[in-house]
Design a protein around this motif. Structure first.
Motif, PDB file in Angstrom:
ATOM      1  N   UNK A 123       0.833  -1.209   0.000  1.00 57.08           N
ATOM      2  CA  UNK A 123       0.000   0.000   0.000  1.00 57.08           C
ATOM      3  C   UNK A 123       0.862   1.251   0.000  1.00 57.08           C
ATOM      4  N   UNK A 124       1.956   1.227   0.733  1.00 61.25           N
ATOM      5  CA  UNK A 124       2.871   2.377   0.759  1.00 61.25           C
ATOM      6  C   UNK A 124       3.471   2.588  -0.628  1.00 61.25           C
ATOM      7  N   UNK A 125       3.878   1.525  -1.268  1.00 66.18           N
ATOM      8  CA  UNK A 125       4.448   1.627  -2.623  1.00 66.18           C
ATOM      9  C   UNK A 125       3.415   2.166  -3.610  1.00 66.18           C
ATOM     10  N   UNK A 126       2.178   1.746  -3.450  1.00 67.00           N
ATOM     11  CA  UNK A 126       1.110   2.228  -4.330  1.00 67.00           C
ATOM     12  C   UNK A 126       0.918   3.741  -4.164  1.00 67.00           C
ATOM     13  N   UNK A 127       0.865   4.200  -2.918  1.00 69.01           N
ATOM     14  CA  UNK A 127       0.724   5.639  -2.652  1.00 69.01           C
ATOM     15  C   UNK A 127       1.932   6.388  -3.217  1.00 69.01           C
ATOM     16  N   UNK A 128       3.131   5.851  -3.032  1.00 69.20           N
ATOM     17  CA  UNK A 128       4.339   6.496  -3.541  1.00 69.20           C
ATOM     18  C   UNK A 128       4.283   6.615  -5.060  1.00 69.20           C
TER      19      UNK A 128
END
Length: 140
Positions: A123-128
């Motif tokens: 999820x963090x990678x997606x937001x990034x």
């Protein structure tokens, strides 16, 4: 608990079901004037009713910060509240980051904040990825 300065993140965080337990605070002043459209305002109010976010209000002292740094009303209220309550701010805005450092308010970039809240790496990678693509569009 953290103050969400970059209001456009609400849609992404909500889409990934990352709002829970009032970990994020949002200025009530984002609901005023034309900062958000009707649907965005409804989403924020719904998140508050579901006790997933906390809307906060400030007294008029925040206007000193607004005038000193030429900020929008919600941004100034975020800085004021963060300073008063000892809460960090989440933002990707370089100007806000510099002001936070000047007035001794902790500040986290969005992905850093999500990692601190133990949000999964995917999820963090997606937001990034979303934030990086938005920055490329703006820079063009």
């Amino acid at each position: 608990m953290m103050i969400l300065n970059d209001i456009e993140l609400v849609a992404y965080l909500r889409g990934l079901n990352l709002f829970k337990d009032r970990e994020f605070f949002i200025s009530h002043l984002f609901l005023a004037d034309y900062y958000l459209n009707h649907t965005e305002k409804q989403i924020i109010l719904e998140l508050e009713r579901e006790e997933k976010i906390e809307l906060f209000e400030v007294n008029f002292e925040f206007l000193k910060i607004k005038d000193k740094y030429s900020l929008s009303i919600p941004e100034a209220s975020n800085l004021y509240y963060a300073k008063q309550k000892g809460l960090p701010i989440i933002t990707n805005q370089k100007g806000i980051i510099l002001i936070c450092k000047e007035i001794n308010v902790r500040v986290y970039e969005p992905c850093e904040a999500l990692r601190l809240l133990n949000i999964g790496d995917e999820k963090v990678k997606f937001i990034q990825k979303i934030l990086n693509s938005e920055n490329r569009i703006i820079d063009m």
